[in-house]
Design a protein around this motif. Structure first.
Motif, PDB file in Angstrom:
ATOM      1  N   ASP A  27       3.227  -4.937  -0.977  1.00  0.00           N
ATOM      2  CA  ASP A  27       2.371  -4.520   0.138  1.00  0.00           C
ATOM      3  C   ASP A  27       1.034  -4.133  -0.468  1.00  0.00           C
ATOM      4  OD1 ASP A  27       4.202  -4.781   2.281  1.00  0.00           O
ATOM      5  OD2 ASP A  27       5.129  -2.881   1.722  1.00  0.00           O
ATOM      6  N   VAL A  28      -0.002  -4.883  -0.146  1.00  0.00           N
ATOM      7  CA  VAL A  28      -1.336  -4.623  -0.687  1.00  0.00           C
ATOM      8  C   VAL A  28      -1.975  -3.474   0.097  1.00  0.00           C
ATOM      9  CG1 VAL A  28      -3.619  -5.599  -1.104  1.00  0.00           C
ATOM     10  CG2 VAL A  28      -1.581  -7.005  -1.440  1.00  0.00           C
ATOM     11  N   VAL A  29      -2.567  -2.530  -0.630  1.00  0.00           N
ATOM     12  CA  VAL A  29      -3.204  -1.367  -0.025  1.00  0.00           C
ATOM     13  C   VAL A  29      -4.717  -1.556  -0.069  1.00  0.00           C
ATOM     14  CG1 VAL A  29      -3.515   1.127  -0.159  1.00  0.00           C
ATOM     15  CG2 VAL A  29      -1.321   0.111  -0.796  1.00  0.00           C
ATOM     16  N   LYS A  30      -5.355  -1.390   1.112  1.00  0.00           N
ATOM     17  CA  LYS A  30      -6.810  -1.523   1.202  1.00  0.00           C
ATOM     18  C   LYS A  30      -7.364  -0.350   1.993  1.00  0.00           C
ATOM     19  CE  LYS A  30      -6.531  -6.539   1.534  1.00  0.00           C
ATOM     20  NZ  LYS A  30      -6.880  -7.711   2.345  1.00  0.00           N
ATOM     21  N   PHE A  31      -8.573   0.079   1.667  1.00  0.00           N
ATOM     22  CA  PHE A  31      -9.299   1.060   2.465  1.00  0.00           C
ATOM     23  C   PHE A  31     -10.305   0.306   3.317  1.00  0.00           C
ATOM     24  CE2 PHE A  31      -8.426   4.556  -0.727  1.00  0.00           C
ATOM     25  CZ  PHE A  31      -7.665   5.305   0.150  1.00  0.00           C
ATOM     26  N   PRO A  32     -10.329   0.552   4.629  1.00  0.00           N
ATOM     27  CA  PRO A  32     -11.297  -0.139   5.482  1.00  0.00           C
ATOM     28  C   PRO A  32     -12.742   0.088   5.026  1.00  0.00           C
ATOM     29  CG  PRO A  32      -9.681   1.006   6.818  1.00  0.00           C
ATOM     30  CD  PRO A  32      -9.441   1.407   5.394  1.00  0.00           C
ATOM     31  N   GLU A  33     -13.034   1.276   4.505  1.00  0.00           N
ATOM     32  CA  GLU A  33     -14.390   1.580   4.065  1.00  0.00           C
ATOM     33  C   GLU A  33     -14.796   0.745   2.851  1.00  0.00           C
ATOM     34  OE1 GLU A  33     -12.021   4.087   4.304  1.00  0.00           O
ATOM     35  OE2 GLU A  33     -12.580   4.678   6.313  1.00  0.00           O
ATOM     36  N   ALA A  34     -13.824   0.272   2.101  1.00  0.00           N
ATOM     37  CA  ALA A  34     -14.106  -0.504   0.893  1.00  0.00           C
ATOM     38  C   ALA A  34     -14.154  -2.002   1.184  1.00  0.00           C
ATOM     39  CB  ALA A  34     -13.057  -0.205  -0.170  1.00  0.00           C
ATOM     40  N   GLY A  35     -14.102  -2.375   2.443  1.00  0.00           N
ATOM     41  CA  GLY A  35     -14.098  -3.791   2.786  1.00  0.00           C
ATOM     42  C   GLY A  35     -12.719  -4.393   2.594  1.00  0.00           C
ATOM     43  N   SER A  36     -12.654  -5.597   2.151  1.00  0.00           N
ATOM     44  CA  SER A  36     -11.372  -6.281   1.975  1.00  0.00           C
ATOM     45  C   SER A  36     -10.825  -6.171   0.566  1.00  0.00           C
ATOM     46  CB  SER A  36     -11.528  -7.762   2.329  1.00  0.00           C
ATOM     47  OG  SER A  36     -11.860  -7.902   3.676  1.00  0.00           O
ATOM     48  N   LYS A  37     -11.506  -5.437  -0.281  1.00  0.00           N
ATOM     49  CA  LYS A  37     -11.074  -5.333  -1.673  1.00  0.00           C
ATOM     50  C   LYS A  37      -9.805  -4.483  -1.799  1.00  0.00           C
ATOM     51  CE  LYS A  37     -12.655  -3.893  -6.194  1.00  0.00           C
ATOM     52  NZ  LYS A  37     -13.693  -3.211  -6.952  1.00  0.00           N
ATOM     53  N   PRO A  38      -8.718  -5.047  -2.354  1.00  0.00           N
ATOM     54  CA  PRO A  38      -7.489  -4.267  -2.534  1.00  0.00           C
ATOM     55  C   PRO A  38      -7.678  -3.169  -3.584  1.00  0.00           C
ATOM     56  CG  PRO A  38      -7.154  -6.573  -3.141  1.00  0.00           C
ATOM     57  CD  PRO A  38      -8.582  -6.410  -2.781  1.00  0.00           C
ATOM     58  N   ILE A  39      -7.038  -2.020  -3.341  1.00  0.00           N
ATOM     59  CA  ILE A  39      -7.114  -0.928  -4.318  1.00  0.00           C
ATOM     60  C   ILE A  39      -5.789  -0.708  -5.026  1.00  0.00           C
ATOM     61  CG2 ILE A  39      -8.980   0.246  -3.133  1.00  0.00           C
ATOM     62  CD1 ILE A  39      -6.804   2.220  -2.135  1.00  0.00           C
ATOM     63  N   GLY A  40      -4.721  -1.349  -4.563  1.00  0.00           N
ATOM     64  CA  GLY A  40      -3.423  -1.195  -5.202  1.00  0.00           C
ATOM     65  C   GLY A  40      -2.356  -1.988  -4.480  1.00  0.00           C
ATOM     66  N   THR A  41      -1.154  -1.940  -5.048  1.00  0.00           N
ATOM     67  CA  THR A  41      -0.006  -2.641  -4.488  1.00  0.00           C
ATOM     68  C   THR A  41       1.212  -1.728  -4.563  1.00  0.00           C
ATOM     69  OG1 THR A  41      -0.899  -4.734  -5.292  1.00  0.00           O
ATOM     70  CG2 THR A  41       1.409  -4.731  -4.637  1.00  0.00           C
ATOM     71  N   ILE A  42       1.992  -1.700  -3.486  1.00  0.00           N
ATOM     72  CA  ILE A  42       3.239  -0.934  -3.461  1.00  0.00           C
ATOM     73  C   ILE A  42       4.395  -1.923  -3.350  1.00  0.00           C
ATOM     74  CG2 ILE A  42       4.636   0.741  -2.194  1.00  0.00           C
ATOM     75  CD1 ILE A  42       2.008   1.968  -1.196  1.00  0.00           C
ATOM     76  N   TYR A  43       5.367  -1.792  -4.241  1.00  0.00           N
ATOM     77  CA  TYR A  43       6.588  -2.589  -4.183  1.00  0.00           C
ATOM     78  C   TYR A  43       7.707  -1.679  -3.685  1.00  0.00           C
ATOM     79  CZ  TYR A  43       4.600  -6.504  -6.739  1.00  0.00           C
ATOM     80  OH  TYR A  43       3.847  -7.583  -7.102  1.00  0.00           O
ATOM     81  N   GLN A  44       8.231  -1.984  -2.492  1.00  0.00           N
ATOM     82  CA  GLN A  44       9.349  -1.232  -1.925  1.00  0.00           C
ATOM     83  C   GLN A  44      10.629  -1.953  -2.316  1.00  0.00           C
ATOM     84  OE1 GLN A  44       9.563   1.707   0.027  1.00  0.00           O
ATOM     85  NE2 GLN A  44      11.722   1.418  -0.391  1.00  0.00           N
ATOM     86  N   HIS A  45      11.435  -1.318  -3.145  1.00  0.00           N
ATOM     87  CA  HIS A  45      12.709  -1.907  -3.562  1.00  0.00           C
ATOM     88  C   HIS A  45      13.750  -1.698  -2.469  1.00  0.00           C
ATOM     89  CE1 HIS A  45      11.729  -2.689  -7.912  1.00  0.00           C
ATOM     90  NE2 HIS A  45      10.682  -1.987  -7.496  1.00  0.00           N
ATOM     91  N   TYR A  46      14.736  -2.572  -2.427  1.00  0.00           N
ATOM     92  CA  TYR A  46      15.751  -2.552  -1.388  1.00  0.00           C
ATOM     93  C   TYR A  46      17.061  -2.014  -1.938  1.00  0.00           C
ATOM     94  CZ  TYR A  46      12.309  -5.646   0.604  1.00  0.00           C
ATOM     95  OH  TYR A  46      11.120  -6.171   1.059  1.00  0.00           O
ATOM     96  N   ALA A  47      17.618  -1.015  -1.260  1.00  0.00           N
ATOM     97  CA  ALA A  47      18.898  -0.435  -1.676  1.00  0.00           C
ATOM     98  C   ALA A  47      20.041  -1.337  -1.229  1.00  0.00           C
ATOM     99  CB  ALA A  47      19.050   0.951  -1.062  1.00  0.00           C
ATOM    100  N   LEU A  48      21.030  -1.510  -2.104  1.00  0.00           N
ATOM    101  CA  LEU A  48      22.202  -2.301  -1.755  1.00  0.00           C
ATOM    102  C   LEU A  48      23.205  -1.466  -0.968  1.00  0.00           C
ATOM    103  CD1 LEU A  48      22.640  -4.276  -5.080  1.00  0.00           C
ATOM    104  CD2 LEU A  48      21.444  -4.951  -3.008  1.00  0.00           C
ATOM    105  N   ASN A  49      23.200  -0.165  -1.190  1.00  0.00           N
ATOM    106  CA  ASN A  49      23.999   0.798  -0.434  1.00  0.00           C
ATOM    107  C   ASN A  49      23.047   1.822   0.154  1.00  0.00           C
ATOM    108  OD1 ASN A  49      26.551  -0.231  -0.874  1.00  0.00           O
ATOM    109  ND2 ASN A  49      26.970   1.067  -2.625  1.00  0.00           N
ATOM    110  N   PRO A  50      23.427   2.481   1.248  1.00  0.00           N
ATOM    111  CA  PRO A  50      22.554   3.542   1.768  1.00  0.00           C
ATOM    112  C   PRO A  50      22.318   4.605   0.681  1.00  0.00           C
ATOM    113  CG  PRO A  50      24.266   3.019   3.356  1.00  0.00           C
ATOM    114  CD  PRO A  50      24.599   2.284   2.088  1.00  0.00           C
TER     115      PRO A  50
END
Length: 60
Positions: A27-50
């Motif tokens: 998931d690319v993280v952007k600030f609207p004030e910075a235009g379209s330039k990405p400032i980071g990326t978040i990787y959400q891992h998926y649990a196999l069990n709750p």
């Protein structure tokens, strides 16, 4: 910056990278004030069990 959010108490150990067995998507993280330039990326891992415990850490 790249951040991984991973389950701690899952049945498998999640690697802190994009090639983890659970196949986390970026998931690319952007600030609207910075235009379209990405400032980071978040990787959400998926649990196999709750899971009740999660951790967030920057990729090294």
């Amino acid at each position: 910056m790249i951040v991984h959010v991973r389950p701690v108490d899952d049945v498998v150990e999640h690697e802190p990278n994009a090639h983890c067995i659970c196949g986390p998507g970026p998931d690319v993280v952007k600030f609207p004030e910075a235009g379209s330039k990405p400032i980071g990326t978040i990787y959400q891992h998926y649990a196999l069990n709750p899971c009740s415990q999660w951790e967030a850490a920057a990729e090294r």
